[in-house]
Write a protein that holds these residues in place. Structure first.
Motif, PDB file in Angstrom:
ATOM      1  N   PRO A 111       0.826  -1.209   0.000  1.00 32.97           N
ATOM      2  CA  PRO A 111       0.000   0.000   0.000  1.00 32.97           C
ATOM      3  C   PRO A 111       0.862   1.262   0.000  1.00 32.97           C
ATOM      4  O   PRO A 111       1.967   1.270   0.553  1.00 32.97           O
ATOM      5  CB  PRO A 111      -0.804  -0.107   1.310  1.00 32.97           C
ATOM      6  CG  PRO A 111      -0.732  -1.537   1.691  1.00 32.97           C
ATOM      7  CD  PRO A 111       0.605  -2.013   1.210  1.00 32.97           C
ATOM      8  N   PRO A 112       0.364   2.355  -0.597  1.00 34.70           N
ATOM      9  CA  PRO A 112       1.137   3.601  -0.627  1.00 34.70           C
ATOM     10  C   PRO A 112       1.431   4.174   0.750  1.00 34.70           C
ATOM     11  O   PRO A 112       2.391   4.928   0.923  1.00 34.70           O
ATOM     12  CB  PRO A 112       0.249   4.547  -1.449  1.00 34.70           C
ATOM     13  CG  PRO A 112      -1.120   3.949  -1.405  1.00 34.70           C
ATOM     14  CD  PRO A 112      -0.927   2.477  -1.296  1.00 34.70           C
ATOM     15  N   HIS A 113       0.618   3.813   1.739  1.00 38.65           N
ATOM     16  CA  HIS A 113       0.805   4.338   3.090  1.00 38.65           C
ATOM     17  C   HIS A 113       2.186   4.004   3.656  1.00 38.65           C
ATOM     18  O   HIS A 113       2.721   4.763   4.475  1.00 38.65           O
ATOM     19  CB  HIS A 113      -0.276   3.775   4.021  1.00 38.65           C
ATOM     20  CG  HIS A 113      -1.670   4.012   3.537  1.00 38.65           C
ATOM     21  ND1 HIS A 113      -2.199   3.331   2.457  1.00 38.65           N
ATOM     22  CD2 HIS A 113      -2.652   4.846   3.982  1.00 38.65           C
ATOM     23  CE1 HIS A 113      -3.442   3.734   2.263  1.00 38.65           C
ATOM     24  NE2 HIS A 113      -3.735   4.643   3.166  1.00 38.65           N
ATOM     25  N   HIS A 114       2.753   2.875   3.254  1.00 40.69           N
ATOM     26  CA  HIS A 114       4.060   2.470   3.773  1.00 40.69           C
ATOM     27  C   HIS A 114       5.127   3.505   3.426  1.00 40.69           C
ATOM     28  O   HIS A 114       5.882   3.968   4.305  1.00 40.69           O
ATOM     29  CB  HIS A 114       4.443   1.100   3.209  1.00 40.69           C
ATOM     30  CG  HIS A 114       5.787   0.609   3.661  1.00 40.69           C
ATOM     31  ND1 HIS A 114       5.965  -0.105   4.820  1.00 40.69           N
ATOM     32  CD2 HIS A 114       7.026   0.767   3.122  1.00 40.69           C
ATOM     33  CE1 HIS A 114       7.251  -0.386   4.970  1.00 40.69           C
ATOM     34  NE2 HIS A 114       7.916   0.127   3.955  1.00 40.69           N
ATOM     35  N   LYS A 115       5.189   3.890   2.164  1.00 43.03           N
ATOM     36  CA  LYS A 115       6.197   4.854   1.729  1.00 43.03           C
ATOM     37  C   LYS A 115       5.927   6.243   2.308  1.00 43.03           C
ATOM     38  O   LYS A 115       6.867   7.001   2.582  1.00 43.03           O
ATOM     39  CB  LYS A 115       6.248   4.928   0.205  1.00 43.03           C
ATOM     40  CG  LYS A 115       6.882   3.708  -0.449  1.00 43.03           C
ATOM     41  CD  LYS A 115       7.014   3.900  -1.952  1.00 43.03           C
ATOM     42  CE  LYS A 115       7.700   2.700  -2.588  1.00 43.03           C
ATOM     43  NZ  LYS A 115       7.819   2.858  -4.067  1.00 43.03           N
ATOM     44  N   ILE A 116       4.650   6.569   2.502  1.00 38.78           N
ATOM     45  CA  ILE A 116       4.317   7.874   3.086  1.00 38.78           C
ATOM     46  C   ILE A 116       4.805   7.927   4.530  1.00 38.78           C
ATOM     47  O   ILE A 116       5.399   8.923   4.960  1.00 38.78           O
ATOM     48  CB  ILE A 116       2.800   8.131   2.999  1.00 38.78           C
ATOM     49  CG1 ILE A 116       2.374   8.254   1.526  1.00 38.78           C
ATOM     50  CG2 ILE A 116       2.429   9.413   3.761  1.00 38.78           C
ATOM     51  CD1 ILE A 116       0.872   8.256   1.324  1.00 38.78           C
ATOM     52  N   GLU A 117       4.550   6.866   5.297  1.00 39.77           N
ATOM     53  CA  GLU A 117       5.074   6.804   6.673  1.00 39.77           C
ATOM     54  C   GLU A 117       6.590   6.995   6.674  1.00 39.77           C
ATOM     55  O   GLU A 117       7.128   7.786   7.467  1.00 39.77           O
ATOM     56  CB  GLU A 117       4.731   5.456   7.315  1.00 39.77           C
ATOM     57  CG  GLU A 117       3.337   5.338   7.865  1.00 39.77           C
ATOM     58  CD  GLU A 117       3.207   4.149   8.814  1.00 39.77           C
ATOM     59  OE1 GLU A 117       4.250   3.588   9.203  1.00 39.77           O
ATOM     60  OE2 GLU A 117       2.069   3.800   9.175  1.00 39.77           O
ATOM     61  N   LYS A 118       7.277   6.257   5.820  1.00 39.70           N
ATOM     62  CA  LYS A 118       8.735   6.306   5.786  1.00 39.70           C
ATOM     63  C   LYS A 118       9.235   7.695   5.402  1.00 39.70           C
ATOM     64  O   LYS A 118      10.254   8.175   5.931  1.00 39.70           O
ATOM     65  CB  LYS A 118       9.282   5.254   4.820  1.00 39.70           C
ATOM     66  CG  LYS A 118       9.050   3.819   5.261  1.00 39.70           C
ATOM     67  CD  LYS A 118       9.653   3.547   6.633  1.00 39.70           C
ATOM     68  CE  LYS A 118       9.456   2.113   7.060  1.00 39.70           C
ATOM     69  NZ  LYS A 118       9.951   1.884   8.449  1.00 39.70           N
ATOM     70  N   TYR A 119       8.525   8.358   4.498  1.00 39.41           N
ATOM     71  CA  TYR A 119       8.959   9.697   4.078  1.00 39.41           C
ATOM     72  C   TYR A 119       8.776  10.708   5.212  1.00 39.41           C
ATOM     73  O   TYR A 119       9.635  11.577   5.425  1.00 39.41           O
ATOM     74  CB  TYR A 119       8.177  10.142   2.841  1.00 39.41           C
ATOM     75  CG  TYR A 119       8.819  11.316   2.133  1.00 39.41           C
ATOM     76  CD1 TYR A 119       9.874  11.127   1.247  1.00 39.41           C
ATOM     77  CD2 TYR A 119       8.371  12.620   2.355  1.00 39.41           C
ATOM     78  CE1 TYR A 119      10.475  12.193   0.607  1.00 39.41           C
ATOM     79  CE2 TYR A 119       8.963  13.699   1.717  1.00 39.41           C
ATOM     80  CZ  TYR A 119      10.026  13.480   0.845  1.00 39.41           C
ATOM     81  OH  TYR A 119      10.620  14.553   0.214  1.00 39.41           O
ATOM     82  N   ILE A 120       7.673  10.600   5.937  1.00 35.56           N
ATOM     83  CA  ILE A 120       7.456  11.472   7.098  1.00 35.56           C
ATOM     84  C   ILE A 120       8.568  11.266   8.118  1.00 35.56           C
ATOM     85  O   ILE A 120       9.127  12.228   8.664  1.00 35.56           O
ATOM     86  CB  ILE A 120       6.078  11.189   7.738  1.00 35.56           C
ATOM     87  CG1 ILE A 120       4.952  11.665   6.811  1.00 35.56           C
ATOM     88  CG2 ILE A 120       5.960  11.872   9.104  1.00 35.56           C
ATOM     89  CD1 ILE A 120       3.569  11.240   7.267  1.00 35.56           C
ATOM     90  N   GLU A 121       8.898  10.015   8.361  1.00 39.43           N
ATOM     91  CA  GLU A 121       9.953   9.706   9.340  1.00 39.43           C
ATOM     92  C   GLU A 121      11.309  10.234   8.876  1.00 39.43           C
ATOM     93  O   GLU A 121      12.065  10.820   9.671  1.00 39.43           O
ATOM     94  CB  GLU A 121      10.012   8.194   9.558  1.00 39.43           C
ATOM     95  CG  GLU A 121       8.776   7.637  10.260  1.00 39.43           C
ATOM     96  CD  GLU A 121       8.681   6.123  10.169  1.00 39.43           C
ATOM     97  OE1 GLU A 121       9.668   5.496   9.728  1.00 39.43           O
ATOM     98  OE2 GLU A 121       7.628   5.568  10.530  1.00 39.43           O
ATOM     99  N   SER A 122      11.613  10.060   7.599  1.00 41.92           N
ATOM    100  CA  SER A 122      12.904  10.520   7.085  1.00 41.92           C
ATOM    101  C   SER A 122      13.004  12.035   7.081  1.00 41.92           C
ATOM    102  O   SER A 122      14.105  12.597   7.179  1.00 41.92           O
ATOM    103  CB  SER A 122      13.137   9.976   5.670  1.00 41.92           C
ATOM    104  OG  SER A 122      12.217  10.536   4.754  1.00 41.92           O
ATOM    105  N   ALA A 123      11.850  12.713   6.997  1.00 38.08           N
ATOM    106  CA  ALA A 123      11.835  14.174   7.036  1.00 38.08           C
ATOM    107  C   ALA A 123      12.106  14.699   8.438  1.00 38.08           C
ATOM    108  O   ALA A 123      12.421  15.881   8.616  1.00 38.08           O
ATOM    109  CB  ALA A 123      10.491  14.705   6.527  1.00 38.08           C
ATOM    110  N   GLY A 124      11.984  13.842   9.441  1.00 41.29           N
ATOM    111  CA  GLY A 124      12.262  14.252  10.814  1.00 41.29           C
ATOM    112  C   GLY A 124      11.136  15.015  11.479  1.00 41.29           C
ATOM    113  O   GLY A 124      11.328  15.602  12.549  1.00 41.29           O
ATOM    114  N   ILE A 125       9.951  14.997  10.889  1.00 38.40           N
ATOM    115  CA  ILE A 125       8.811  15.701  11.488  1.00 38.40           C
ATOM    116  C   ILE A 125       8.279  14.869  12.657  1.00 38.40           C
ATOM    117  O   ILE A 125       8.066  13.662  12.507  1.00 38.40           O
ATOM    118  CB  ILE A 125       7.691  15.901  10.454  1.00 38.40           C
ATOM    119  CG1 ILE A 125       8.211  16.609   9.208  1.00 38.40           C
ATOM    120  CG2 ILE A 125       6.534  16.692  11.065  1.00 38.40           C
ATOM    121  CD1 ILE A 125       7.206  16.642   8.069  1.00 38.40           C
TER     122      ILE A 125
END
Length: 287
Positions: A111-125
């Motif tokens: 699901p696309p949600h996986h990559k969205i979670e990872k991107y939020i985490e990598s952004a440090g927010i």
């Protein structure tokens, strides 16, 4: 400061907004149809236009905002579609983003949600992912047509079990997290209902509630996909995502029951039978 609620006209966003109001938060209801939002909330909520695929709408929407409830619009099939908005949240110094994800997505890359979670985490927010089970509203919404018109639950989930959760309960949990944001930075919460049901059991409950004989059709993936695209006329990308989710459901990813909702809210999650009785109008035949 303000809390921006994306998808505020949707199943979960509307309840997040309503619960934030009860907590005396300054909620900002965001979406592409501002007139609808104003009508829904009767002028009690600030509204703002945002198109999550149009960066020119981001800055105004985030003005004065320090927390965000983020959901992926169903029509956006690619996770990369949300990356520019996530970048803007980082640049705006958001203190917490609560992303509406999916149960088990931390181990499921489809699901696309996986990559969205990872991107939020990598952004440090600072973030608090909300990973709900399947919405009860899937049955009163997208799948209600077959229940009403054909007396069938038409879902390719086989004999698997699902711990359905009411979107109203998800909204409350999200609002608690956003209201007490300092306590939930860099966390994730799997929100489920109180029981894991098969779709045969769902059909039996609907039979009890409606007084009609509702059966579980149990279609195959190709039959389901063809029907929803060619008969129901739904978007192919959306249907493909649901097929992937039901495939994972058959592997047992949707059956876990957690205590996260009660731990967050101090309440018990609604049962599907209680939900069906409350929303019986969605399942009754049109006279």
């Amino acid at each position: 400061m303000k809390v921006l609620v994306t998808g505020a006209a949707g199943n979960v966003g509307r309840y997040v907004t309503e619960e934030l109001l009860k907590m005396n938060e300054h909620a900002v209801a965001a979406g592409t149809n501002v007139e609808k939002l104003q009508s829904m909330f009767g002028g009690e909520v600030e509204t703002v236009y945002i198109d999550l695929t149009d960066p020119s709408t981001f800055q105004k929407a985030l003005e004065g905002v320090d927390r965000v409830f983020l959901m992926r619009p169903p029509h956006l099939g690619k996770p990369e579609d949300l990356f520019p908005f996530i970048d803007e949240m980082k640049n705006s110094g958001i203190r917490l983003v609560s992303f509406l994800s999916l149960m088990g997505v931390e181990k499921n890359t489809i699901p696309p949600h996986h990559k969205i979670e990872k991107y939020i985490e990598s952004a440090g927010i600072p973030h608090a992912h909300i990973r709900p089970g399947f919405f009860m509203q899937n049955l009163s919404g997208i799948h209600a047509a077959e229940i009403r018109d054909l007396d069938q639950v038409f879902v390719p989930a086989g004999k698997s079990r699902t711990s359905f959760i009411d979107a109203e309960d998800i909204g409350l949990a999200a609002a608690v997290i956003l209201h007490n944001h300092k306590n939930y930075q860099y966390t994730a919460h799997t929100i489920t209902g109180p029981e894991a049901l098969t779709y045969y059991e769902i059909a039996a409950i609907l039979t009890r509630v409606t007084g009609r004989n509702i059966t579980y059709k149990k279609p195959g993936f190709l039959t389901y996909r063809h029907y929803y695209i060619n008969v129901r006329g739904l978007d192919k990308a959306y249907v493909n995502v649901t097929v992937a989710l039901y495939f994972m459901t058959r592997l047992g990813t949707a059956k876990a029951v957690t205590a996260d909702f009660t731990e967050l809210t101090g309440r018990k999650a609604r049962t599907f039978e209680d939900f069906a009785r409350k929303h019986i109008g969605c399942f009754n035949k049109v006279q």
